[in-house]
Design an enzyme around this catalytic site. Structure first.
Site, PDB file in Angstrom:
ATOM      1  N   TYR A  25       0.829  -1.212   0.000  1.00  0.00           N
ATOM      2  CA  TYR A  25       0.000   0.000   0.000  1.00  0.00           C
ATOM      3  C   TYR A  25       0.861   1.259   0.000  1.00  0.00           C
ATOM      4  CZ  TYR A  25      -2.880   3.818   1.684  1.00  0.00           C
ATOM      5  OH  TYR A  25      -3.485   5.036   1.825  1.00  0.00           O
ATOM      6  N   HIS A 112       4.246  10.175  -0.081  1.00  0.00           N
ATOM      7  CA  HIS A 112       3.049  10.318  -0.914  1.00  0.00           C
ATOM      8  C   HIS A 112       2.783  11.789  -1.194  1.00  0.00           C
ATOM      9  CE1 HIS A 112       1.270   6.157   0.445  1.00  0.00           C
ATOM     10  NE2 HIS A 112       2.441   6.067  -0.151  1.00  0.00           N
ATOM     11  N   HIS A 120       3.164  13.639   2.680  1.00  0.00           N
ATOM     12  CA  HIS A 120       3.388  12.947   3.942  1.00  0.00           C
ATOM     13  C   HIS A 120       4.211  11.696   3.690  1.00  0.00           C
ATOM     14  CE1 HIS A 120      -0.282  11.309   2.133  1.00  0.00           C
ATOM     15  NE2 HIS A 120       0.042  10.157   2.690  1.00  0.00           N
ATOM     16  N   HIS A 122       5.063   7.626   4.991  1.00  0.00           N
ATOM     17  CA  HIS A 122       4.763   6.416   5.752  1.00  0.00           C
ATOM     18  C   HIS A 122       6.089   5.698   6.011  1.00  0.00           C
ATOM     19  CE1 HIS A 122       0.329   6.401   5.137  1.00  0.00           C
ATOM     20  NE2 HIS A 122       0.643   7.055   4.034  1.00  0.00           N
TER      21      HIS A 122
END
Length: 709
Positions: A25, A112, A120, A122
């Protein structure tokens, strides 16, 4: 601007999470590959020897980690929008190394885009320490063997477990981000502390997240974005209230100093007055100055009533046995000074409440305990009521009422592509979707309105008017049903000519009014959008150096039919009939089938003519380049130029076309040329030109009829 956001989550097999699915993801791989453009950067580090690509490690974690084991720790943090992509990459990598470098914890991170406004990162971190011992995947996730580490699995770190780790991580991210901002030369800073700890009086914001940003970008309204917008609005009003409070305190201090200065100059602070020889020192009777600064001169001192909030109410103290003249001076001069000052402050109070009516009530309501649930989260239902006095809603409601239609077309023009997103709503639906429209406007999009296509109405839009034009319209019986100020001193007027009028009639009236009041001819049709009040005008030419855009303001909203409305309808009907007769005549003339080359025998090219016309029009109309385009195209068409020739000339010679109409230049040219070619006056001129012999045509070419406005 840079915002602070950092969250941490734990993924475990017992919780139903999958490390591989999470890695796919955040890197947009596997079933998420269709959105791979969302990923701006991805990297991994401290991976063991058995890993060929990051997905192998997280696959192995799913397969071999113990049933009650933790698969990963995910840290998500917002990146400062002020930084470039390369600077964001460096910052994310630096922070990842800060969290994992000491024990070489395997990690994968991905940046992203977040729709361009919400960048941002992850960061997935494994709890297994890479101690450099080579182990196969199956052994890596076994229990650690302290005596013979090479026979057991990789040891788990204890650093990620304490609750203090999250607070330390939040503080560390603020430090890293602020250093990066400082290195890049930006003044913006972020703070991990709560607003209360920072001593800031405003409401905590709501993080939107990528899903909400994506949904809002596709025109889907979300409750979370509505709440965020409401909080932003309330915080802006809190700032205004704080500034107003500081201004009032400053004004009171200044007025107090002014009153004291008057008292010193006039001697009104002396109880006996100048004829008693009071020099401001101790009186012969030995009285000390009283706390209010008044002096006794013998006899008793009687306290006057305390002044009320509206003014001083008197001289403060009355001294028995004092001079009548001195007493009169005390009673008049300080009171007069204070009265004028306090009256001015009262007027400022009234002006403030006019501008921010209900703001304090809404702010208090937003901050009240019942606006959160028992876990401290915002209650969406509780936030509906406090915004009922929102000034944007009030402006929209008044504009809808003045327009008097049942259904409306709402247009949101995309700031990047120039394309219009349309929504057909009832008045109630427009008000209900105002938070979404605010969100679109905040993202740089302009918001427009017009009556729905199937709506029966008699509204005509006249664009690009001055205050003098509006005065003339009112004096001549063309008083608008509503007036919208689209930018400072620039207005749009919706004129109601009847309860219902056909589109052809409205279009003709729009062209007539635009011609008579020197308004924008390109906007003179029956289906043109006008601005919706309560939002900002996002056009670059209206943006100040400080980055502020003007508000679109509703100046008048009477909603009444113009006095001259029936006469305008009758006149338009006659003009349409005349135009139809002219068109029929033009068709008969066209049936003579003169060679097309006779229409286009010109000594100059269309581009030469266009540039020549624009040179004079720009001097006449200044920055109103759309009007210049329209009139220049009208002149060329009246001289026999084809639509294709005019379009090519406009594309090449129209000043700053790409900056004025970014992303939709071709659409703008096509619409302008189409309107010009459809004008009855142009069609008649072309028909007469076609009928004229070649020498006559050349003569008209040099002089030509003047169709300028």
């Amino acid at each position: 601007m840079a915002i602070y956001h950092l969250t941490a989550k734990t993924g475990s097999r017992s919780g139903g999470q999958s490390a591989r699915a999470k890695a796919d993801y955040i890197q947009r791989e596997g079933k998420y590959a269709r959105d791979m453009d969302e990923v701006l950067h991805a990297e991994s580090g401290h991976m063991p020897e058995f890993v060929e690509r990051p997905a192998d490690y997280w696959d192995a974690a799913d397969l071999y980690e113990r049933a009650n084991g933790r698969l990963f720790k995910e840290v998500e943090f917002a990146l400062p929008v002020e930084l470039t992509l390369d600077q964001q990459k460096a910052l994310a990598s630096e922070f990842a190394q800060h969290l994992t470098g000491a024990e070489r914890l395997p990690y994968t991170l991905a940046i992203h885009a977040g729709g361009g406004e919400n960048p941002h990162c992850h960061l997935m971190i494994s709890e297994r320490i890479n101690d450099g011992i080579e182990r196969p995947a199956a052994q890596w996730f076994k229990r650690y063997n302290g005596k013979t580490p090479e026979k057991g699995g990789a040891q788990k770190t204890e650093a990620l477990k304490p609750k203090a780790w999250l607070e330390q991580t939040r503080e560390a991210w603020a430090d890293h981000a602020n250093r990066a901002l400082e290195r890049a030369g930006h003044d913006a800073r972020i703070d991990h502390r709560t607003l209360e700890a920072q001593g800031i009086e405003r409401l905590p914001g709501v993080h939107l997240g990528p899903n909400v940003v994506e949904m809002e970008g596709r025109g889907i309204r979300t409750d979370r974005a509505d709440v965020a917008l409401n909080i932003d609005t309330a915080n802006a009003q809190i700032i205004d209230l704080q500034e107003y409070r500081e201004a009032i305190d400053h004004e009171r201090n200044r007025q107090s100093e002014e009153i004291q200065r008057h008292q010193r100059v006039s001697g009104a602070d002396r109880t006996a007055g100048p004829e008693h020889g009071d020099t401001g020192r101790r009186s012969p009777a030995g009285h000390e100055p009283d706390p209010a600064g008044q002096r006794g001169a013998g006899g008793g001192v009687a306290e006057s009533p305390a002044p009320d909030r509206g003014g001083m109410g008197g001289a403060g103290q009355r001294v028995a046995g004092g001079s009548r003249r001195g007493e009169q001076r005390r009673a008049e001069r300080p009171e007069r000074v204070a009265g004028v000052a306090l009256e001015a402050m009262a007027n400022r109070d009234a002006g403030f409440h006019d501008a921010y009516g209900g703001a304090a009530d809404r702010i208090v309501a937003l901050a009240r305990p019942d606006a959160t649930d028992n876990r401290g989260r915002l209650d969406l239902a509780a936030l509906g009521g406090p915004m009922k006095n929102d000034r944007t809603l009030q402006a929209i409601g008044r504009q809808l009422k003045a327009m008097g239609c049942e259904r409306f077309d709402i247009g949101v023009r995309d700031a990047t592509t120039g394309q219009m997103m349309n929504r057909e709503w009832s008045a109630a639906e427009v008000l209900q979707n105002t938070p979404w429209l605010k969100r679109m406007n905040a993202q740089g999009n302009d918001v427009y309105i017009r009556p729905a296509e199937q709506e029966r109405h008699g509204l005509v839009l006249v664009d690009d008017l001055s205050e003098f034009d509006l005065d003339d319209m009112k004096a001549e019986g063309r008083e608008p049903a509503l007036v919208v100020e689209t930018s400072p001193k620039n207005y749009q007027a919706w004129v109601k000519v009847a309860d219902a009028a056909g589109g052809e009639l409205r279009g003709q009236i729009a062209r007539t009014l635009a011609s008579e009041y020197d308004a924008d001819p390109a906007s003179a049709d029956s289906r043109h959008y006008g601005r919706l009040a309560g939002f900002t005008n996002r056009k670059d030419k209206h943006t100040t150096r400080a980055g502020y855009q003007p508000w679109v303001l509703l100046r008048e909203s009477k909603g009444k039919t113009a006095t001259a409305g029936p006469a305008l309808v009758q006149q338009a009907g006659q003009q349409i009939e005349q135009a139809q007769r002219q068109q029929e005549k033009a068709r008969r003339l066209a049936s003579l089938e003169l060679p097309e080359r006779q229409l286009s025998r010109h000594r100059r090219t269309a581009l030469d003519e266009y540039r020549s016309e624009m040179a004079g029009l720009v001097k006449r109309f200044g920055d109103d380049l759309s009007k210049c385009d329209f009139i220049a195209a009208q002149k060329l068409a009246s001289r026999g130029r084809s639509a294709e020739e005019i379009g090519k000339a406009m594309a090449e010679a129209s000043p700053a076309l790409a900056e004025r109409k970014p992303g939709h230049e071709a659409d703008y040219i096509e619409r302008t040329v189409s309107k010009v070619m459809g004008l009855p006056s142009v069609q008649l001129a072309r028909a007469e030109l076609a009928r004229a012999p070649a020498p006559r045509q050349r003569g008209m070419d040099r002089g030509g009829p003047d169709f300028s406005m």
